[in-house]
Design a protein around this motif. Structure first.
Motif, PDB file in Angstrom:
ATOM      1  N   ALA B 139       0.836  -1.208   0.000  1.00  0.00           N
ATOM      2  CA  ALA B 139       0.000   0.000   0.000  1.00  0.00           C
ATOM      3  C   ALA B 139       0.869   1.256   0.000  1.00  0.00           C
ATOM      4  CB  ALA B 139      -0.932   0.000   1.209  1.00  0.00           C
ATOM      5  N   LEU B 143       0.900   4.301  -2.754  1.00  0.00           N
ATOM      6  CA  LEU B 143       0.912   5.721  -2.403  1.00  0.00           C
ATOM      7  C   LEU B 143       2.049   6.427  -3.148  1.00  0.00           C
ATOM      8  CD1 LEU B 143      -0.396   7.723  -0.288  1.00  0.00           C
ATOM      9  CD2 LEU B 143       1.541   7.188   1.176  1.00  0.00           C
ATOM     10  N   THR B 173      -6.963  -1.135  -0.868  1.00  0.00           N
ATOM     11  CA  THR B 173      -5.852  -0.186  -0.764  1.00  0.00           C
ATOM     12  C   THR B 173      -5.796   0.749  -1.967  1.00  0.00           C
ATOM     13  OG1 THR B 173      -4.432  -1.898  -1.691  1.00  0.00           O
ATOM     14  CG2 THR B 173      -4.356  -1.601   0.696  1.00  0.00           C
ATOM     15  N   PRO B 175      -8.248   2.352  -3.925  1.00  0.00           N
ATOM     16  CA  PRO B 175      -8.980   3.600  -3.708  1.00  0.00           C
ATOM     17  C   PRO B 175      -8.494   4.383  -2.491  1.00  0.00           C
ATOM     18  CG  PRO B 175     -10.401   1.689  -3.303  1.00  0.00           C
ATOM     19  CD  PRO B 175      -9.156   1.180  -3.939  1.00  0.00           C
ATOM     20  N   ALA B 176      -8.073   3.669  -1.425  1.00  0.00           N
ATOM     21  CA  ALA B 176      -7.613   4.367  -0.221  1.00  0.00           C
ATOM     22  C   ALA B 176      -6.307   5.120  -0.502  1.00  0.00           C
ATOM     23  CB  ALA B 176      -7.426   3.377   0.932  1.00  0.00           C
ATOM     24  N   SER B 177      -5.428   4.531  -1.301  1.00  0.00           N
ATOM     25  CA  SER B 177      -4.178   5.210  -1.648  1.00  0.00           C
ATOM     26  C   SER B 177      -4.456   6.422  -2.527  1.00  0.00           C
ATOM     27  CB  SER B 177      -3.228   4.263  -2.392  1.00  0.00           C
ATOM     28  OG  SER B 177      -2.913   3.155  -1.600  1.00  0.00           O
ATOM     29  N   MET B 179      -7.081   8.235  -2.542  1.00  0.00           N
ATOM     30  CA  MET B 179      -7.617   9.276  -1.658  1.00  0.00           C
ATOM     31  C   MET B 179      -6.473  10.006  -0.941  1.00  0.00           C
ATOM     32  SD  MET B 179      -7.905   9.469   1.971  1.00  0.00           S
ATOM     33  CE  MET B 179      -7.929   7.759   2.524  1.00  0.00           C
ATOM     34  N   MET B 180      -5.436   9.243  -0.543  1.00  0.00           N
ATOM     35  CA  MET B 180      -4.344   9.851   0.235  1.00  0.00           C
ATOM     36  C   MET B 180      -3.452  10.777  -0.581  1.00  0.00           C
ATOM     37  SD  MET B 180      -3.262   7.196   3.192  1.00  0.00           S
ATOM     38  CE  MET B 180      -1.959   8.264   3.753  1.00  0.00           C
ATOM     39  N   VAL B 181      -3.560  10.729  -1.915  1.00  0.00           N
ATOM     40  CA  VAL B 181      -2.834  11.733  -2.691  1.00  0.00           C
ATOM     41  C   VAL B 181      -3.810  12.743  -3.288  1.00  0.00           C
ATOM     42  CG1 VAL B 181      -0.812  10.340  -3.196  1.00  0.00           C
ATOM     43  CG2 VAL B 181      -2.735  10.246  -4.735  1.00  0.00           C
TER      44      VAL B 181
END
Lengths: 447, 485
Positions: B139, B143, B173, B175-177, B179-181
């Motif tokens: 993950a 990112l 992971t 979609p979550a990654s 979101m984190m950028v």
């Protein structure tokens, strides 16, 4: 066939027959011809076991180690003693060849050990809840900043220049892609410049980040800072050295909302920078906003106490783009290492380690200051690491020491041009008076 | 039955497990050195136990785990292959464990040589041009890869691209990654063959697309046959193609992401390259890129000049640092040893046998469970326990039932596009005998679902614990032990 692949020629034929194909190649029919590899990859010829071992020993021998040399280098990674027990426990393959404990009935070993780890981190920091680990101290700090911005719906972070340069760099990267504005405030005589914080702290600040002891090894005075931050409605994030918490007040007592840190010191080898382990702890109010895996207590159908992954609705595998973080694999085995280390050291042992570091670091500081060409850089209390100013280039000094099998301190000029000549020296419980005297002698030779 | 004690419940004041030296320098007053206000009144309440207490406590805890060394562990998408012992041995050499990350470059030439060689070998295996070894896990690689994509677009004056497309079968992971950028996530549905629906993809793609994240083979264990077309659609729109390397174990030496049109890949060293999963880490998630993206890789990169290796920090377009130091170095040591043991031929055989084993299981089990996408699979496949569910037995029940046969359960309820999903990945390191025993167990469980569903619903019967109440844990969180609780 490789010794790691048990299929025999007969096995393969039998399986192909059951599947109803004539060759393994037939199973790859979906991969378009034009993307297939022709021939073999260009990799070194395979090595047999003894050859591999010799090759790896050859590479390892090209590195100088902290066993062949006396290490006074710290700057975020420390040569503390690792009790023999630690390596034995984490080498149990029931621990190291399992994965994230998704199936609690057959993962109680990992789950309970992580629950105990969380408890120990809470005990050190005084916080309400801790997660089951982050990648390292730097990413834990970056995720704390991100969490603060989400919680506060604000996008400005203030961070002390006396926070580890690597942590600030990682934060800078995370922040840039998250639309977070990071502003640094300075230090005065090695400690947080309170007036600068006061000036910069505004209503749109999500959090203020400091390190304790800071990158210069200096113990900050943080009671007042905590109050100031909270008055402005921001969160207080503190990055700590866990060993120091054997002597120093838990950050909860001076108002920390999120406590993070690098857990390498807790039994993890230096490993040329990784794997280490980041810890992450917070208040009751913010528990459900934490990133990462969290272990909780529950009961099984027979009413026995047991442990499970919990509060999973925060996590990526359930919430996808609405998760609190993308973290999946963490640093579980390194967290286990930390837990076993803390269990071995216990209440008394950890305090003794802290005290030995403190005493020896101060002995070394005084010893070095007796030399011509060595001056104090700051005048503030420190724990196991301190800065002195030397009147020769630090790289030259370190080269000289290396020729006497001493790994010298960190060159602060690398990150702080204003501290050119600043030499950051770490002294752990492992260093003896004799070694410290030798260090001073060798420094004296050059200066 | 009595509860297992926690380490805190074993303690007794005055007992100790540690060994420390006497203080050999003149002692000074702690309060004077540190200041009165900052001193802790009482030391942290850690266990006070003997060395044997510690050893026995953790040894007994370890025995409550299922692990690759003790059980078949067909956890889909996690590639729980055997972790070779020689790799553990070499990773414990002092020259790797006892090296400080800030030592001068001249004193760490062996470590740098290893990192440089890993960059080269992973580039060759994936068909990429350079690889950064800094990310700590899969993950984390995602990112990093997405940051590189964003930096690339921004540098070209196309910072407006804000969409990342992920298939509905993607790992959480992805979609979550994204979101984190700061990306917006757009989901593309799968077609009836389990692959990206090309027509839908065409509709979604516009000039706001930054990239598409794809696992190939995907989480159904199916190869995206139209990879060329997908690549063209994304690239024509000015986007980049991201390869989630979670499933690379299917195609080593057979096909390379770089040749399929992928611009960025991450690898899961702890999956494909045999390093142990550690109960949830440490992993390692290197990121490889094509030529145009090299300037954006994290700092530092290891370079070589006149047989000397050094760190290159002078990379003005770099995204910066994503982790302290240089990555999970000691994990990379193990993976390096693995690649050298296997060679090109061995890695190819690993993938071929991983695929063979998965297809064998699928072909033997599809009569008893639903196989929603009845094609040849790659290294894993997804069954549905929907027929069993209709009789009251869920995928979770089947999973717990397997525990009583001495198997770790497969991944359940993932991917989300399959109802009652059981995602099974046997890996190449399991023998036909083990697979046959697993098949037998799965068939017996299917029969039990027909004849005696209650028996499975009570499973596991032979595990260290009965089913645990996860709802209770989440509703009334108890996240640490408290004295007198």
């Amino acid at each position: 066939m490789s010794r790691y692949i048990p299929n025999t020629h007969t096995d393969i034929q039998e399986m192909l027959e059951k599947i109803g194909v004539s060759s393994i190649e037939d199973l790859f029919v979906d991969i378009p011809k034009e993307v297939r590899v022709n021939g073999n990859l260009d990799l070194p010829e395979p090595m047999w076991e003894a050859q591999l071992l010799a090759h790896m020993e050859g590479l390892a021998d090209k590195n100088e180690t902290i066993k062949q040399n006396t290490c006074f280098l710290g700057a975020g990674a420390y040569d503390h003693h690792i009790p023999s027990v630690v390596g034995h426990i984490v080498s149990r393959s029931e621990f190291y060849t399992s994965y994230t404990p998704y199936q609690p009935e057959v993962s109680q070993g990992t789950l309970q050990a992580m629950f105990e780890y969380q408890t120990m981190i809470c005990e050190l920091t005084g916080m309400h809840a801790a997660n089951a680990s982050m990648y390292d101290g730097a990413t834990a700090l970056a995720e704390a900043a991100k969490m603060a911005c989400t919680v506060k719906s604000k996008d400005r972070i203030l961070i002390s220049k006396a926070v580890h340069p690597q942590s600030r760099k990682v934060l800078e990267t995370y922040a840039r892609f998250n639309g977070i504005d990071v502003v640094e405030f300075g230090y005065r005589d090695g400690q947080v410049a309170m007036d600068e914080v006061e000036q910069m702290l505004s209503e749109d600040t999500a959090a203020v980040i400091v390190q304790m002891p800071n990158f210069f090894g200096i113990v900050e005075e943080l009671d007042e800072l905590g109050e100031l931050i909270h008055k402005k409605g921001a969160l207080f994030i503190v990055s700590v050295d866990p060993i120091s918490l054997s002597l120093l007040k838990p950050p909860a007592e001076y108002g920390a909302d999120i406590v993070v840190g690098e857990g390498q010191s807790l039994g993890n080898p230096l490993n040329f920078g990784g794997p280490y382990v980041g810890f992450f702890a917070t208040t009751k109010k913010l528990t459900r906003r934490m990133p990462g895996r969290i272990i909780g207590e529950t009961m099984d159908e027979d009413g026995r106490r047991g442990y499970v992954l919990t509060l999973q609705t925060r996590e990526q595998h359930i919430r996808r783009e609405k998760a609190t973080s993308n973290i999946c694999s963490n640093q579980s085995l390194n967290a286990l290492t930390a837990a076993v280390y803390m269990a071995v050291m216990g209440k008394e042992g950890l305090s003794e380690v802290g005290d030995l570091c403190l005493q020896k670091a101060h002995y070394a500081y005084d010893k070095l200051l007796q030399l011509d060409g060595v001056e104090p850089m700051f005048n503030a209390p420190f724990f196991k690491e301190f800065v002195v100013k030397v009147d020769r280039p630090v790289s030259e000094l370190n080269r000289h020491l290396l020729s006497s099998d001493i790994i010298g301190g960190y060159d602060l000029g690398r990150d702080y041009p204003e501290l050119e000549g600043g030499w950051l020296v770490a002294v752990t419980e492992k260093r003896t008076k004799e070694e410290i005297d030798m260090l001073a002698e060798k420094v004296g030779e050059l200066l | 039955m009595k509860n297992r004690p926690l380490i805190f419940e074993l303690g007794k004041k005055g007992r100790r497990a540690y060994s420390l030296p006497q203080c050999d320098v003149p002692r000074r007053n702690t309060k004077e050195l540190l200041g009165e206000n900052i001193i802790r009144e009482e030391g942290p309440d850690l266990p006070e136990v003997s060395e044997l207490d510690v050893v026995r406590h953790y040894t007994n805890l370890s025995k409550l785990n299922y692990s690759v060394d003790t059980q078949f562990y067909p956890l889909g998408s996690c590639t729980m292959k055997y972790n070779p012992k020689i790799n553990e041995d070499v990773a414990r050499l002092d020259g790797f464990t006892s090296v400080h990350p800030y030592q001068p470059e001249d004193t760490v030439q062996g470590a740098l040589e290893l990192l440089y060689a890993m960059d080269g070998m992973l580039s060759e295996i994936t068909g990429m041009d350079r690889v950064s070894l800094q990310p700590a896990a899969g993950a984390h690689g995602e990112l990093t890869g997405l940051m590189i994509i964003k930096a690339y677009h921004e540098n070209r004056g196309e910072g407006h691209r804000h969409k990342i497309i992920v298939p509905d079968s993607a790992h959480g992971t992805n979609p979550a990654s994204a979101m984190m950028v700061g990306y917006d996530v757009v989901e593309v549905k799968s077609d009836d063959r389990g692959c990206v629906d090309i027509d839908t993809l065409r509709d979604i793609v516009d000039n706001n697309v930054a990239g598409l994240m794809l696992t190939n083979p995907n989480t159904l264990g199916l190869f995206e046959e139209h990879i060329h077309e997908i690549s063209q659609i994304i690239h024509d729109a000015g986007g980049l193609l991201y390869y989630d390397g979670a499933n690379l174990n299917a195609i080593m030496g057979m096909a390379r992401p770089g040749d399929m049109g992928f611009d960025v890949v991450h690898l899961n060293i702890h999956k494909t390259f045999s390093t142990p999963h550690g109960g949830g880490g440490p992993g390692s998630g290197p990121v490889g890129v094509k030529q145009d993206l090299i300037p954006f890789l994290p700092v530092p990169m290891v370079e070589k000049e006149d047989n000397r290796y050094y760190f290159d920090y002078d990379r003005p377009l770099s995204i910066g640092k994503v982790k302290s130091f240089y990555g999970n170095f000691n994990v990379l040591v193990k993976a390096y040893a693995y690649i050298l043991s296997m060679g090109a031929k061995g890695l190819k055989e690993a993938s071929q046998n991983a695929v063979l084993n998965a297809n064998y299981l699928a072909s033997m089990l599809k009569k008893y469970y639903e196989l929603p996408y009845d094609r040849y699979c790659m290294h894993e496949f997804v069954l549905s326990a929907q027929p069993q569910k209709e009789k009251g037995v869920s995928a979770m029940d089947i999973a717990k039932g397997l525990i009583d046969y001495g198997f770790h359960p497969p991944t359940v309820y993932f991917p989300m596009i399959v109802r009652e999903a059981l995602m099974i990945e046997p890996t190449e390191t399991e023998s036909k005998e083990t697979l046959d025993r697993f098949i037998e167990a799965m068939i017996e469980l299917a029969k039990m679902a027909d004849e005696d569903p209650d028996k499975i619903k009570g499973a596991p019967h032979k595990a260290p614990m009965k089913r645990l109440d996860e709802t209770r844990a989440a509703r009334h969180p108890v996240l640490k032990w408290e004295r007198d609780s």
